[in-house]
Design an enzyme around this catalytic site. Structure first.
Site, PDB file in Angstrom:
ATOM      1  N   PHE A 162     -10.900  -3.849  10.347  1.00  0.00           N
ATOM      2  CA  PHE A 162     -12.063  -3.618   9.492  1.00  0.00           C
ATOM      3  C   PHE A 162     -11.748  -4.046   8.064  1.00  0.00           C
ATOM      4  CE2 PHE A 162      -9.583   0.272   9.853  1.00  0.00           C
ATOM      5  CZ  PHE A 162      -9.414   0.674   8.533  1.00  0.00           C
ATOM      6  N   TYR A 185       0.776  -1.234   0.000  1.00  0.00           N
ATOM      7  CA  TYR A 185       0.000   0.000   0.000  1.00  0.00           C
ATOM      8  C   TYR A 185       0.809   1.287   0.000  1.00  0.00           C
ATOM      9  CZ  TYR A 185      -3.820  -3.190   0.617  1.00  0.00           C
ATOM     10  OH  TYR A 185      -4.721  -4.207   0.419  1.00  0.00           O
TER      11      TYR A 185
END
Length: 418
Positions: free
Chosen positions: A418, A128
């Protein structure tokens, strides 16, 4: 092999959800097909989220999800965030730019909406950074050797007039949200939990095929105020000599006072038959070891990056947080994604407030937007990044000044995945 141009990246509607869910399971190496009950639970959970899939000849081969989130900045203010999750590419379709297409579309839309940052929990570290994300919090797990801890095995409750009680799931759904809201207003890195989060955590909504109800306990102060809560499970393990060797594993523990934290950790270490307590993900400067007469009984078993942040608006991000000292710093921010690069002057006042404006002045510090994200919540050191060659000082001493402004006395913490 299908060409990149023939693979369609598009939003997923009701009719395509089961196929998207199958691709999601495949990417995470889970059993590909879910039961109808699980699919409906996930459909309900994701109903308001932004689901995207990549489709090759009608079959979903990559998944992406984002949804609105609130993230607490240093000082207690929250900022709107674009939370990224459910990112997978099927093993048959790797290295075709599918993640880049989905991520670039999502970040551009988030910028257009006015989100200040994007967030994610990275399953793998190297992925990322190329999209402008940087690791902004660290998670640490301790394993407590209870017999070695030095705690009184006859402990019967807090000595401060408070009390610890067991809770049923419906009580957790009543008391938990308000307690968590108090926590997230006081700790940078904490994200919001919606009503569905509490339903899933307590089994009112079943997201996976199996469900084992955990134990829940609450700490109330002497005045009766709820100040802490814990969810935990216990295994069933006995030694050859019929000695209990059980481990209590904390799923989550939230508290708004040190007294509540102390009481809940002592409670967990006092449960009959439990000889080890696994803390679950905590901040690296958590108080747990200091609550034990012998801190060495708490051994670090996991420490890794956790919440990653991608800044979408440098001005709003730097003005949302408070600062540890007064000062001025000019930052040259490079953003390969073209969303928020530029040169900015940060001015911090004695009361901790900050202002940020574009400037043509000479830069004091040059850095990529991902490195700024690592500094933004106060967890990383600019001096450390400069030593590693990831931040460049344009003025001698600028990295040390950045640390004086940006670093926090307690480290940020994100308790959730999450």
């Amino acid at each position: 092999m299908t060409s990149r141009a023939d693979i369609e990246v598009r939003p997923v509607d009701e009719t395509g959800f089961a196929d998207w869910n199958r691709a999601l399971n495949t990417g995470f190496l889970r059993e590909p097909h879910s039961s109808d009950e699980v699919i409906e639970a996930r459909r309900k959970r994701f109903a308001s989220h932004r689901l995207v899939g990549a489709f090759d000849a009608g079959r979903c081969v990559a998944t992406f999800r984002s949804f609105p989130q609130e993230l607490t900045a240093v000082g207690g203010r929250t900022v709107p965030a674009d939370a990224v999750s459910s990112v997978t590419v099927s093993p048959t379709h790797r290295r075709r730019g599918l993640l880049s297409r989905m991520m670039e579309q999502d970040l551009a839309a988030a910028k257009e909406r006015g989100d200040v940052v994007a967030t994610l929990i990275a399953a793998e570290y190297p992925i990322y950074g190329r999209y402008g994300f940087g690791p902004a919090t660290t998670t640490t797990e301790w394993t407590v050797d209870v017999p070695r801890s030095g705690l009184d095995a006859r402990w019967a409750g807090p000595e401060d007039g408070g009390r610890v009680d067991l809770l049923d799931p419906e009580d957790v759904r009543k008391l938990g949200p308000e307690l968590h809201d108090r926590l997230r207003r006081s700790r940078p890195g904490v994200i919001d939990r919606d009503e569905l989060w509490w339903q899933l955590d307590t089994g009112a909504l079943r997201f996976h095929g199996t469900w084992t109800e955990p134990f829940y306990a609450v700490y109330r102060s002497a005045s009766g105020e709820v100040e802490g809560m814990v969810s935990y499970t216990v295994d069933d393990h006995w030694g050859d000599a019929k000695q209990p060797l059980n481990t209590a594993s904390v799923r989550w523990l939230i508290a708004v006072s040190p007294a509540a934290e102390r009481a809940l950790w002592h409670y967990l270490c006092s449960i009959d038959w439990v000889v080890k307590v696994k803390s679950g993900g905590r901040a690296p400067d958590d108080l747990l070891p200091l609550f034990l007469p012998d801190p060495r009984a708490a051994a670090v078993t996991t420490q890794a990056d956790w919440l990653w942040v991608r800044i979408l608006d440098v001005v709003r991000a730097l003005e949302a947080r408070t600062y540890e000292a007064a000062g001025s710093l000019v930052l040259e921010v490079t953003d390969g994604g073209g969303l928020t690069g530029g040169r900015y002057r940060l001015e911090a006042s004695e009361d901790g407030a900050g202002s940020c404006t574009p400037t043509d002045a000479n830069a004091d510090l040059s850095l990529e937007v991902g490195e700024l994200a690592a500094l933004w919540l106060g967890d990383e050191s600019a001096v450390r990044l400069a030593a590693a060659g990831r931040v460049r000082e344009e003025r001698a001493g600028a990295a040390r000044q950045a640390d004086a402004l940006l670093r926090t006395s307690r480290r940020p913490w994100c308790p959730d995945v999450f």
